[in-house]
Motif scaffolding. Structure first.
Motif, PDB file in Angstrom:
ATOM      1  N   UNK A  35       0.904  -1.264   0.029  1.00 23.26           N
ATOM      2  CA  UNK A  35      -0.097   0.007  -0.110  1.00 23.26           C
ATOM      3  C   UNK A  35       0.850   1.150   0.089  1.00 23.26           C
ATOM      4  N   UNK A  36       2.048   1.247   0.465  1.00 25.26           N
ATOM      5  CA  UNK A  36       2.801   2.182   0.495  1.00 25.26           C
ATOM      6  C   UNK A  36       3.702   2.512  -0.896  1.00 25.26           C
ATOM      7  N   UNK A  37       3.404   1.606  -1.847  1.00 24.65           N
ATOM      8  CA  UNK A  37       4.235   1.905  -2.933  1.00 24.65           C
ATOM      9  C   UNK A  37       3.438   2.572  -4.087  1.00 24.65           C
ATOM     10  N   UNK A  38       4.124   3.360  -4.981  1.00 26.66           N
ATOM     11  CA  UNK A  38       3.370   3.998  -5.999  1.00 26.66           C
ATOM     12  C   UNK A  38       2.196   3.290  -6.650  1.00 26.66           C
ATOM     13  N   UNK A  39       1.037   4.016  -7.013  1.00 26.59           N
ATOM     14  CA  UNK A  39       0.206   3.728  -7.427  1.00 26.59           C
ATOM     15  C   UNK A  39       0.299   2.961  -9.003  1.00 26.59           C
ATOM     16  N   UNK A  40       1.421   3.503  -9.919  1.00 27.80           N
ATOM     17  CA  UNK A  40       1.452   2.940 -11.116  1.00 27.80           C
ATOM     18  C   UNK A  40       2.313   1.708 -10.916  1.00 27.80           C
ATOM     19  N   UNK A  41       3.023   1.306  -9.978  1.00 25.06           N
ATOM     20  CA  UNK A  41       3.610   0.166  -9.611  1.00 25.06           C
ATOM     21  C   UNK A  41       2.799  -0.665  -9.166  1.00 25.06           C
ATOM     22  N   UNK A  69      14.430  -0.916  -0.086  1.00 27.90           N
ATOM     23  CA  UNK A  69      15.345  -0.987  -1.198  1.00 27.90           C
ATOM     24  C   UNK A  69      14.613  -1.322  -2.383  1.00 27.90           C
ATOM     25  N   UNK A  70      13.131  -1.235  -2.577  1.00 27.13           N
ATOM     26  CA  UNK A  70      12.132  -1.610  -3.561  1.00 27.13           C
ATOM     27  C   UNK A  70      12.123  -0.652  -4.505  1.00 27.13           C
ATOM     28  N   UNK A  71      12.244  -0.900  -5.709  1.00 21.04           N
ATOM     29  CA  UNK A  71      12.076  -2.371  -6.440  1.00 21.04           C
ATOM     30  C   UNK A  71      13.323  -2.727  -6.743  1.00 21.04           C
ATOM     31  N   UNK A  72      14.372  -2.632  -6.078  1.00 23.29           N
ATOM     32  CA  UNK A  72      15.828  -3.295  -6.502  1.00 23.29           C
ATOM     33  C   UNK A  72      16.006  -4.333  -5.622  1.00 23.29           C
ATOM     34  N   UNK A  73      15.381  -4.590  -4.449  1.00 19.88           N
ATOM     35  CA  UNK A  73      15.720  -5.548  -3.640  1.00 19.88           C
ATOM     36  C   UNK A  73      15.439  -6.803  -4.248  1.00 19.88           C
ATOM     37  N   UNK A  74      16.633  -7.917  -4.331  1.00 21.63           N
ATOM     38  CA  UNK A  74      16.323  -9.118  -4.893  1.00 21.63           C
ATOM     39  C   UNK A  74      15.505 -10.054  -4.505  1.00 21.63           C
ATOM     40  N   UNK A  75      15.197 -10.076  -3.144  1.00 22.08           N
ATOM     41  CA  UNK A  75      13.862 -10.950  -2.593  1.00 22.08           C
ATOM     42  C   UNK A  75      12.677 -10.257  -3.251  1.00 22.08           C
ATOM     43  N   UNK A  81       5.630  -9.444  -8.616  1.00 20.75           N
ATOM     44  CA  UNK A  81       5.656  -9.214 -10.304  1.00 20.75           C
ATOM     45  C   UNK A  81       6.128  -7.841 -10.825  1.00 20.75           C
ATOM     46  N   UNK A  82       6.874  -7.932 -11.924  1.00 20.06           N
ATOM     47  CA  UNK A  82       7.698  -6.947 -12.312  1.00 20.06           C
ATOM     48  C   UNK A  82       7.046  -6.521 -14.003  1.00 20.06           C
ATOM     49  N   UNK A  83       6.749  -5.218 -14.188  1.00 18.94           N
ATOM     50  CA  UNK A  83       6.408  -5.104 -15.630  1.00 18.94           C
ATOM     51  C   UNK A  83       7.166  -5.724 -16.811  1.00 18.94           C
ATOM     52  N   UNK A  84       8.787  -5.826 -16.667  1.00 20.41           N
ATOM     53  CA  UNK A  84       9.301  -6.451 -17.555  1.00 20.41           C
ATOM     54  C   UNK A  84       9.338  -7.702 -17.649  1.00 20.41           C
ATOM     55  N   UNK A  85       8.512  -8.599 -16.842  1.00 16.43           N
ATOM     56  CA  UNK A  85       8.442  -9.963 -16.809  1.00 16.43           C
ATOM     57  C   UNK A  85       7.471 -10.325 -18.145  1.00 16.43           C
ATOM     58  N   UNK A  86       6.538  -9.194 -18.651  1.00 13.82           N
ATOM     59  CA  UNK A  86       5.898  -9.658 -19.863  1.00 13.82           C
ATOM     60  C   UNK A  86       6.456  -8.758 -20.927  1.00 13.82           C
ATOM     61  N   UNK A  87       6.205  -9.380 -22.259  1.00 15.75           N
ATOM     62  CA  UNK A  87       6.765  -8.602 -23.609  1.00 15.75           C
ATOM     63  C   UNK A  87       5.807  -7.273 -23.318  1.00 15.75           C
ATOM     64  N   UNK A  88       6.660  -6.302 -23.925  1.00 15.89           N
ATOM     65  CA  UNK A  88       5.872  -4.958 -24.015  1.00 15.89           C
ATOM     66  C   UNK A  88       4.661  -4.961 -24.660  1.00 15.89           C
ATOM     67  N   UNK A  89       4.342  -5.735 -25.686  1.00 19.58           N
ATOM     68  CA  UNK A  89       3.089  -5.670 -26.376  1.00 19.58           C
ATOM     69  C   UNK A  89       2.167  -6.505 -25.364  1.00 19.58           C
ATOM     70  N   UNK A  90       2.477  -7.629 -24.894  1.00 22.29           N
ATOM     71  CA  UNK A  90       1.715  -8.419 -24.039  1.00 22.29           C
ATOM     72  C   UNK A  90       1.195  -7.783 -22.778  1.00 22.29           C
ATOM     73  N   UNK A  91       2.109  -6.943 -22.325  1.00 24.66           N
ATOM     74  CA  UNK A  91       1.937  -6.177 -20.843  1.00 24.66           C
ATOM     75  C   UNK A  91       0.758  -4.981 -21.389  1.00 24.66           C
ATOM     76  N   UNK A  92       1.163  -4.220 -22.520  1.00 23.63           N
ATOM     77  CA  UNK A  92      -0.048  -3.405 -23.006  1.00 23.63           C
ATOM     78  C   UNK A  92      -1.401  -3.832 -23.264  1.00 23.63           C
TER      79      UNK A  92
END
Length: 463
Positions: A35-41, A69-75, A81-92
């Motif tokens: 809940x403390x993370x940005x809305x777009x994330x 250390x979010x979003x860079x924290x390895x755990x 889930x991270x945006x880049x886990x899908x291809x750009x077209x599929x994410x869109x």
């Protein structure tokens, strides 16, 4: 009255019981830290979680992630889930449908289309690994290597939390056609009785350790029958030592589980906990260390394995520190895997050349007791193929490879060579060296596929 599990001279630490509380994709917005993370994330995580599975529990949230250390924290990247886990077209595509609040059926169709692009069953799991016994496919089993059978108990088809890279992600997305599972312990025992070449049974999932001890016990006790004396090793693949170590310490049936494992050891079975670790931080809590200590007191052996992952552990010192700590705690380093060609592979993959450099560098930083870890190893359809090094032979730069395991046992330990390719990340990217048209095993492997298809066609014709 139930007797407590015996302890070593060292007094056990005292821990309060913690109820298991889990969050799935529909609960993302309820997680206090999220809940403390940005809305777009948060929206991006919802998009990815509509395609790939998401599940996390309180222990993980409170102990394993550095929220500063979010979003860079390895755990965090391992679990969220991270945006880049899908291809750009599929994410869109999925994001646009969610923003427009498209009808559920339309969204579901788009999600299914995206999932089919992600190679949901790599390495011949559906086509080649499911055994045929008495003219029927045996559901819930895989038998890829002569000595080892994998079993998927139906009650163990979830995990305490999900890893974002998981190659078994189709097990968790609700599609019954993509699942392996069996409710029948009798079916497993019948199969093992008639396959005396099998020495190892691997319980996997999901995670068998999500099961109550009372549900797991019939599978394990059944292996003590005299007619199954050839099954010498019981392996249990699990992430529970990282994601819910309470399973061995404070869960109501933790002592029952430990006694069950101890009874198998006393009966002469080798019991191996195949613990999945991705980062040294997973070993770094008092609860995790107490779970390891209690497990080792039963006589089981804990072996560690995990893949090399971009954004999480693609660093030699991370692996060296993890292996050193595992050895200190009594865990045997076993495998460094190459990330499989499924799911969000493009996000996590590491070029094979870099994987070899990381592995070699990490090995140089540890003592001999930690050099038991094999790798980097690709669990590809023909078998487990290890990168043994990079060399120049007859003026050609090559990868030196060998089979650690193979569909044909005669392939094992036979070295072979592939042209050096700095960008290759998987077996199918590699070409034979020295002008060869194919690798030594390929003709036989393709014959195996053709023969298997003939058998399946005959079975379908009989049906």
């Amino acid at each position: 009255m139930t007797q407590p599990i015996k302890m070593t001279a060292k007094q056990p630490l005292a821990f309060d019981h913690q109820a298991f509380k889990v969050y799935a994709a529909r609960h993302l917005e309820r997680i206090p830290q999220v809940q403390a993370l940005p809305a777009d994330m948060r929206f991006e995580m919802q998009v990815i979680a509509s395609v790939l599975p998401f599940r996390v529990n309180d222990y993980v949230l409170e102990n394993l992630i550095d929220w500063g250390n979010v979003p860079d924290d390895p755990m965090f990247r391992l679990l969220f889930p991270q945006r880049e886990m899908l291809a750009a077209d599929d994410f869109s595509l999925i994001a646009d449908l969610m923003k427009r609040q498209a009808p559920a059926e339309q969204l579901a169709q788009a999600v299914e289309m995206v999932r089919t692009k992600l190679n949901p069953h790599p390495a011949g799991q559906m086509e080649l690994n499911v055994p045929i016994f008495h003219q029927q496919r045996v559901q819930g089993l895989q038998h890829k290597y002569r000595e080892t059978v994998l079993f998927f108990p139906s009650q163990g088809q979830v995990c305490h939390s999900y890893c974002t890279f998981c190659f078994r992600w189709p097990q968790f997305v609700g599609d019954k056609d993509l699942r392996f599972a069996s409710k029948e312990s009798d079916e497993l025992l019948r199969y093992l009785k008639h396959h005396t070449q099998v020495s190892d049974i691997l319980f996997t999932g999901g995670d068998p350790m999500v099961m109550k001890t009372a549900n797991f016990e019939p599978y394990l006790r059944g292996l003590l029958k005299p007619e199954l004396a050839h099954v010498q090793t019981v392996r249990i693949g699990t992430k529970s030592l990282s994601f819910w170590p309470q399973r061995y310490v404070t869960d109501p049936d933790a002592d029952d589980l430990l006694r069950l494992l101890e009874s198998l050891v006393k009966a002469g079975k080798h019991v191996a906990i195949m613990a999945h670790y991705n980062h040294w931080r997973e070993l770094d809590t008092p609860m995790a260390r107490e779970a390891i200590r209690r497990l080792r007191d039963t006589g089981v052996v804990i072996r560690s394995q995990g893949p090399l992952l971009n954004h999480i552990n693609a660093d030699a010192e991370v692996w060296a520190k993890m292996w050193r700590e595992q050895v200190r705690l009594g865990i045997v380093p076993y495998y460094m895997f190459v990330e499989r060609d499924t799911g969000a592979q493009h996000y996590f993959e590491v070029p094979l050349a870099k994987a070899w450099d990381i592995y070699r560098d990490a090995m140089q930083r540890v003592s001999g007791l930690a050099r038991t870890a094999r790798g980097p190893s690709m669990s590809a359809s023909p078998g487990k193929i290890e990168i043994q090094g990079v060399a120049e032979i007859r003026g050609e730069k090559v990868f030196v490879l060998r089979f650690i395991q193979g569909r044909n046992p005669q392939w094992i330990q036979q070295p072979f060579f592939a042209k050096y390719d700095e960008q290759a990340t998987w077996l199918n990217h590699l070409k034979p060296a020295f002008g060869a048209k194919q690798f030594f095993y390929e003709a036989e492997y393709h014959d195996m596929i053709a023969h298997r298809q003939e058998i399946l066609n005959e079975l379908e014709g009989e049906c």
